[in-house]
Scaffold this active site. Structure first.
Site, PDB file in Angstrom:
ATOM      1  N   ASN A   1      -3.992   8.534   4.785  1.00 46.10           N
ATOM      2  CA  ASN A   1      -3.795   7.498   5.878  1.00 46.10           C
ATOM      3  C   ASN A   1      -2.180   7.462   6.268  1.00 46.10           C
ATOM      4  O   ASN A   1      -1.447   7.220   5.648  1.00 46.10           O
ATOM      5  CB  ASN A   1      -4.419   6.001   5.768  1.00 46.10           C
ATOM      6  CG  ASN A   1      -4.255   5.419   6.930  1.00 46.10           C
ATOM      7  OD1 ASN A   1      -5.117   5.585   7.888  1.00 46.10           O
ATOM      8  ND2 ASN A   1      -3.776   4.301   7.158  1.00 46.10           N
ATOM      9  N   GLU A   2      -2.220   7.755   7.669  1.00 50.28           N
ATOM     10  CA  GLU A   2      -0.546   7.638   8.199  1.00 50.28           C
ATOM     11  C   GLU A   2       0.269   8.473   6.923  1.00 50.28           C
ATOM     12  O   GLU A   2       1.033   7.581   6.205  1.00 50.28           O
ATOM     13  CB  GLU A   2      -0.178   6.561   8.615  1.00 50.28           C
ATOM     14  CG  GLU A   2      -1.151   6.080   9.822  1.00 50.28           C
ATOM     15  CD  GLU A   2      -0.563   4.635  10.425  1.00 50.28           C
ATOM     16  OE1 GLU A   2       0.087   3.625   9.772  1.00 50.28           O
ATOM     17  OE2 GLU A   2      -0.929   4.508  11.427  1.00 50.28           O
TER      18      GLU A   2
ATOM     19  N   TRP B   1       2.383  -7.385  13.209  1.00 51.50           N
ATOM     20  CA  TRP B   1       3.796  -6.724  12.431  1.00 51.50           C
ATOM     21  C   TRP B   1       4.924  -6.888  13.340  1.00 51.50           C
ATOM     22  O   TRP B   1       6.185  -6.279  12.923  1.00 51.50           O
ATOM     23  CB  TRP B   1       3.533  -5.489  11.743  1.00 51.50           C
ATOM     24  CG  TRP B   1       2.813  -4.531  12.476  1.00 51.50           C
ATOM     25  CD1 TRP B   1       1.305  -4.231  12.502  1.00 51.50           C
ATOM     26  CD2 TRP B   1       3.192  -3.807  13.769  1.00 51.50           C
ATOM     27  NE1 TRP B   1       0.888  -3.302  13.479  1.00 51.50           N
ATOM     28  CE2 TRP B   1       1.932  -2.838  14.295  1.00 51.50           C
ATOM     29  CE3 TRP B   1       4.418  -3.474  14.538  1.00 51.50           C
ATOM     30  CZ2 TRP B   1       2.106  -2.175  15.258  1.00 51.50           C
ATOM     31  CZ3 TRP B   1       4.262  -2.757  15.578  1.00 51.50           C
ATOM     32  CH2 TRP B   1       3.443  -1.959  16.020  1.00 51.50           C
TER      33      TRP B   1
ATOM     34  N   ARG C   1       0.892  -1.088   0.013  1.00 52.82           N
ATOM     35  CA  ARG C   1       0.102  -0.218  -0.076  1.00 52.82           C
ATOM     36  C   ARG C   1       0.770   1.379   0.005  1.00 52.82           C
ATOM     37  O   ARG C   1       2.132   0.987   0.385  1.00 52.82           O
ATOM     38  CB  ARG C   1      -0.847  -0.107   1.207  1.00 52.82           C
ATOM     39  CG  ARG C   1      -0.184   0.003   2.500  1.00 52.82           C
ATOM     40  CD  ARG C   1      -1.056   0.093   3.631  1.00 52.82           C
ATOM     41  NE  ARG C   1      -0.398   0.030   4.941  1.00 52.82           N
ATOM     42  CZ  ARG C   1      -0.806  -0.118   6.068  1.00 52.82           C
ATOM     43  NH1 ARG C   1      -2.072   0.100   6.145  1.00 52.82           N
ATOM     44  NH2 ARG C   1      -0.017  -0.029   7.165  1.00 52.82           N
TER      45      ARG C   1
ATOM     46  N   GLU D   1      -6.245   5.467  15.872  1.00 55.26           N
ATOM     47  CA  GLU D   1      -5.949   3.721  15.850  1.00 55.26           C
ATOM     48  C   GLU D   1      -5.050   3.615  17.076  1.00 55.26           C
ATOM     49  O   GLU D   1      -4.157   4.179  17.371  1.00 55.26           O
ATOM     50  CB  GLU D   1      -5.238   3.452  14.454  1.00 55.26           C
ATOM     51  CG  GLU D   1      -5.897   3.527  13.247  1.00 55.26           C
ATOM     52  CD  GLU D   1      -4.927   2.987  12.015  1.00 55.26           C
ATOM     53  OE1 GLU D   1      -4.044   2.519  12.564  1.00 55.26           O
ATOM     54  OE2 GLU D   1      -5.125   3.635  11.128  1.00 55.26           O
TER      55      GLU D   1
ATOM     56  N   GLU E   1      -3.517  -8.339   6.796  1.00 54.33           N
ATOM     57  CA  GLU E   1      -4.033  -7.833   8.326  1.00 54.33           C
ATOM     58  C   GLU E   1      -4.818  -8.931   8.928  1.00 54.33           C
ATOM     59  O   GLU E   1      -5.435  -8.395   9.992  1.00 54.33           O
ATOM     60  CB  GLU E   1      -4.213  -6.532   8.378  1.00 54.33           C
ATOM     61  CG  GLU E   1      -3.168  -5.676   8.143  1.00 54.33           C
ATOM     62  CD  GLU E   1      -3.255  -4.255   8.065  1.00 54.33           C
ATOM     63  OE1 GLU E   1      -4.269  -3.678   7.944  1.00 54.33           O
ATOM     64  OE2 GLU E   1      -2.281  -3.599   8.504  1.00 54.33           O
ATOM     65  N   LYS E   2      -5.001 -10.154   8.221  1.00 55.41           N
ATOM     66  CA  LYS E   2      -6.192 -10.950   8.808  1.00 55.41           C
ATOM     67  C   LYS E   2      -5.879 -11.502  10.463  1.00 55.41           C
ATOM     68  O   LYS E   2      -6.582 -11.849  11.021  1.00 55.41           O
ATOM     69  CB  LYS E   2      -6.332 -12.214   8.118  1.00 55.41           C
ATOM     70  CG  LYS E   2      -5.201 -13.047   7.596  1.00 55.41           C
ATOM     71  CD  LYS E   2      -5.765 -14.185   6.744  1.00 55.41           C
ATOM     72  CE  LYS E   2      -4.489 -15.022   6.282  1.00 55.41           C
ATOM     73  NZ  LYS E   2      -3.745 -14.764   5.393  1.00 55.41           N
ATOM     74  N   PHE E   3      -4.302 -11.472  10.699  1.00 57.74           N
ATOM     75  CA  PHE E   3      -4.097 -11.694  12.070  1.00 57.74           C
ATOM     76  C   PHE E   3      -3.895 -10.570  13.060  1.00 57.74           C
ATOM     77  O   PHE E   3      -3.463 -10.793  14.047  1.00 57.74           O
ATOM     78  CB  PHE E   3      -2.815 -12.681  12.001  1.00 57.74           C
ATOM     79  CG  PHE E   3      -3.165 -13.990  11.387  1.00 57.74           C
ATOM     80  CD1 PHE E   3      -4.048 -14.764  11.728  1.00 57.74           C
ATOM     81  CD2 PHE E   3      -2.280 -14.192  10.234  1.00 57.74           C
ATOM     82  CE1 PHE E   3      -4.434 -16.085  10.952  1.00 57.74           C
ATOM     83  CE2 PHE E   3      -2.610 -15.424   9.631  1.00 57.74           C
ATOM     84  CZ  PHE E   3      -3.525 -16.514   9.864  1.00 57.74           C
ATOM     85  N   HIS E   4      -4.393  -9.402  12.592  1.00 55.19           N
ATOM     86  CA  HIS E   4      -4.287  -8.314  13.473  1.00 55.19           C
ATOM     87  C   HIS E   4      -5.755  -8.198  14.154  1.00 55.19           C
ATOM     88  O   HIS E   4      -6.761  -8.345  13.621  1.00 55.19           O
ATOM     89  CB  HIS E   4      -4.289  -6.896  12.607  1.00 55.19           C
ATOM     90  CG  HIS E   4      -3.660  -5.756  13.249  1.00 55.19           C
ATOM     91  ND1 HIS E   4      -4.780  -5.150  14.243  1.00 55.19           N
ATOM     92  CD2 HIS E   4      -2.781  -4.940  13.328  1.00 55.19           C
ATOM     93  CE1 HIS E   4      -4.053  -4.110  14.632  1.00 55.19           C
ATOM     94  NE2 HIS E   4      -2.917  -4.057  14.101  1.00 55.19           N
TER      95      HIS E   4
HETATM   96  C1  GAL Z   1      -1.685   1.316  10.555  1.00 54.55           C
HETATM   97  C2  GAL Z   1      -2.541   1.569   9.556  1.00 54.55           C
HETATM   98  C3  GAL Z   1      -3.532   0.516   9.665  1.00 54.55           C
HETATM   99  C4  GAL Z   1      -3.365  -0.864   9.790  1.00 54.55           C
HETATM  100  C5  GAL Z   1      -2.520  -0.656  11.448  1.00 54.55           C
HETATM  101  C6  GAL Z   1      -2.054  -2.210  12.061  1.00 54.55           C
HETATM  102  O1  GAL Z   1      -0.134   1.693  10.446  1.00 54.55           O
HETATM  103  O2  GAL Z   1      -2.942   2.840   9.563  1.00 54.55           O
HETATM  104  O3  GAL Z   1      -4.277   0.670   8.276  1.00 54.55           O
HETATM  105  O4  GAL Z   1      -2.486  -1.274   9.116  1.00 54.55           O
HETATM  106  O5  GAL Z   1      -1.522  -0.047  11.215  1.00 54.55           O
HETATM  107  O6  GAL Z   1      -1.367  -2.176  12.882  1.00 54.55           O
END
Ligand code: GAL
Length: 682
Positions: A156-157, A320, A118, A312, A360-363
């Site tokens: 975003n970020e 991660w 992304r 967030e 990000e399925k394991f987030h």
């Molecule tokens: C942020 C991001 C989100 C998601 C999140 C996961 O950096 O804005 O979209 O990826 O981390 O921790």
């Protein structure tokens, strides 16, 4: 800054907002209604929608499909949930980079950064900008009047993955930025010190971004610093369109004040947005919660003390880290409420419903794979109820502390460049070390952007304030002349805004104010220590400090007890000094102290600043204040008995007797009680 979410007409009662990123495009329509029902059950009030929706909104250059988003916004609105609508520009769709591969960023080695993840775009690409702004305009025109719309969420970020772009577009934009900064090439050559290594520029077109150079060498340091400034500046373009088309809708974008993220100078961004928003994720480690507090504190001060938006954080594990652990019971609420303590009036997560596909399925999420019958969802729902009970806090500003720690992104960038006395120096670690020392002492401190002004502070710590131009140096002198107490550490005041060393001896711009002079640095080998005669130890750095002003007191001297055989013998030389200036003072710390507590204790006493908590709680509990409210945060892994506070009443049923590990409670200010009694008068 200073606006807050646009509220649904008729909704006047202030509240703490609660919610998450919501990505309905990952789910079939049938799920959406269930989402809204469960959001209501959890107490969700706001959802950030559309962050990564570009490909679904514009499936092809000439094809738009916004109908599904209309439906989502209507559904949320019918459910009483406000929408923070993203401009959807964070991740360009495949057709765009297929059609225009020239939007892809280029790394420092000249390699294309390929799509597939992304944020694969050049912030300075005119092509990307054209498409992005077209999308922004379409979103603004279509949804500007939608009753659910509470705020615009730009991209975003920004800069998370693409702040250091070395593409031809970046190079062109960098030259323009430099021409604007310097006016002419002579000024640039002077600022960059291009007489060194035959780097003199004769034409703007010769200037490049600082790509990787040959092994063992390093691009011009001022070029590096300017490239970092430029990268931070280049990321913003969408706000103007939104302002023009929907002036009554507040604009935000999510910062990343957390961990070691250093690419963006957020202090220079705040004027362009209406609401400061931040993303924060806990990095594992023994001081993880103090780091959360530090980041939240800085964010609150970037917001100038006004409420801000925690855009967030995570309900539980992230995906991660090398090993991603679930949060322990109680941490979900503890983390969220610590942000609230530091001024957050909106508490949001990434994300609402845990993805089943994609990276990000394991987030973790508010609604995990396990579903609503899960500990996470119960904790989320519990927090939703707590936040509803904390509505009286909404709008309350941070109560400034009497002490401040100065924070400066350019100093971070420049002090950690290669070709410095030690590449072991870590800017944030020094600032964070002081923050923890204040917390251990039970004394509140604000982490403030270095240019924000020092009015109202009595003790100011400048950790590694490396880049210090004459104006800021004069501000610090005026602060001390006015009776303030300044503490500066090693490697402060060393270079000016052009990263030129201030001649005449270190610490350069602060030399006269501190009344000391250093001719050469004496950095230490990794792991080596120096012993001071007050029993403290230092590492990383030492200096043969000479006293210039006879009024300077020596608070500690080096002994011969160091463990670095290569370091000079500094036995007897001053290590920590204090220059009295009228009723103020200017102290200097020439090493990285392993334990800053004893020195801080002395400095606090001399400055007349006492803890605001009863002694038994100092260090174990962090006190944070917002107007009318006190937040107590248990910093440790063991419960804390709040009995020393006497009779207290909390809001929203939060604990009054025993504060669980990392738990938070909120009390209303009661004049004359144990907390206010023990605070020294201002
Ligand atoms: C942020 C991001 C989100 C998601 C999140 C996961 O950096 O804005 O979209 O990826 O981390 O921790």
């Amino acid at each position: 800054m200073s606006r807050w979410l646009r509220r649904t007409p008729g909704a006047t009662r202030p509240r703490i907002e609660f919610g998450a990123d919501y990505n309905p495009e990952q789910w079939p329509r049938e799920v959406w209604a269930e989402d809204v029902a469960l959001m209501r059950e959890a107490g969700v009030t706001v959802a950030t929608v559309g962050v990564f929706s570009w490909a679904r909104l514009q499936p092809a250059p000439e094809r738009w499909d916004l109908g599904w988003l209309d439906e989502v916004l209507d559904l949320l609105h019918d459910g009483g949930i406000a929408v923070d609508l993203a401009t959807a520009t964070a991740s360009p769709p495949p057709w765009l980079h297929h059609l225009h591969p020239e939007i892809l960023p280029v790394d420092a080695d000249g390699r294309t950064v390929w799509p597939g993840g992304r944020q694969h775009y050049r912030p300075t690409s005119p092509v990307f900008r054209r498409y992005a702004l077209e999308l922004v305009e379409r979103m603004a025109r279509r949804y500007g009047g939608h009753p659910a719309l509470a705020a615009w969420h730009v991209s975003n970020e920004l800069g998370c993955h693409n702040v250091a772009d070395h593409s031809p577009d970046a190079e062109r934009a960098f030259r323009d930025w430099l021409a604007h900064r310097y006016g002419d090439l002579d000024a640039l050559n002077r600022a960059w010190g291009t007489s060194f290594w035959s780097q003199h520029y004769g034409d703007w077109s010769e200037i490049r971004t600082p790509r990787r150079v040959g092994p063992g060498t390093f691009p011009n340091p001022t070029q590096q610093l300017d490239f970092a400034r430029f990268g931070s500046d280049a990321l913003r373009a969408e706000t103007a369109v939104l302002r023009e088309l929907t002036p009554d809708v507040p604009v935000t974008t999510n910062f990343m004040v957390m961990g070691e993220t250093s690419g963006m100078d957020y202090a220079s961004w705040t004027d362009e947005i209406d609401i400061v928003a931040n993303d924060h994720y806990v990095f594992p480690g023994p001081h993880a919660r103090d780091e959360l507090s530090f980041s939240a504190n800085l964010t609150g001060n970037l917001a100038g003390g006004a409420p801000w938006w925690l855009m967030e954080h995570s309900t539980s594990a992230v995906n991660w880290q090398p090993v991603n652990r679930a949060k322990r019971p109680g941490r979900l609420a503890g983390d969220s409420l610590t942000h609230l303590a530091h001024g957050a009036d909106a508490v949001c997560y990434f994300q609402w419903r845990q993805s089943v596909a994609g990276a990000e399925k394991f987030h973790s999420a508010m609604l995990p794979h396990a579903g609503a019958d899960s500990a996470v969802f119960r904790a989320v729902t519990g927090l939703g109820a707590t936040l509803a009970g904390l509505a009286p806090v909404a709008g309350a500003r941070r109560v400034p502390a009497r002490a401040a720690i100065l924070w400066d992104w350019p100093s971070w960038w420049a002090a950690e460049q290669p070709f410095t006395p030690s590449t072991e120096l870590r800017y944030k670690a020094e600032a964070f070390g002081w923050y923890r020392a204040f917390a251990d002492a039970g004394v509140r401190v604000d982490v403030v952007p270095a240019g924000a002004g020092l009015a109202g502070y009595e003790l100011v710590v400048a950790p590694v304030l490396h880049v210090l131009g004459p104006e800021r140096a004069a501000e610090l002198s005026a602060f001390v002349d006015g009776g303030g107490h300044l503490v500066a550490t090693y490697f402060s005041g060393i270079v000016d805004d052009d990263a030129h060393a201030v001649p005449g001896g270190y610490p350069g711009a602060l030399r006269d104010l501190l009344g000391v002079r250093v001719e050469e640095f004496a950095p230490l080998d990794p792991g080596a220590t120096v012993l001071l005669d007050d029993g403290s130890t230092g590492d990383l750095w030492s200096e043969p400090v000479q006293l210039v002003d006879p009024a300077v007191e020596v608070l500690a001297r080096y002994t011969g007890g160091g463990t670095d055989p290569g370091a000079p013998d500094l036995a007897g030389s001053p290590a920590v000094t204090r220059r009295p200036v009228g009723t103020g003072s200017a102290s200097y710390v020439s090493t990285r102290l392993a334990d800053r507590a004893p020195l801080l204790g002395r400095l606090l006493r001399r400055a007349g600043i006492a803890p605001e908590l009863p002694g038994e709680l100092c260090g174990r509990v962090e006190l944070v204040r917002r107007e009318g409210f006190r937040f107590l945060v248990n910093r440790g892994d063991t419960p804390v008995d709040l009995a020393p506070l006497g009779e207290i009443g909390s809001l929203a049923g939060l604990p009054t007797g025993v504060l669980p590990p990392h738990g938070v409670t909120v009390l209303t200010d009661v004049p004359g009680d144990a907390v206010t009694r023990s605070s020294a008068p201002r």
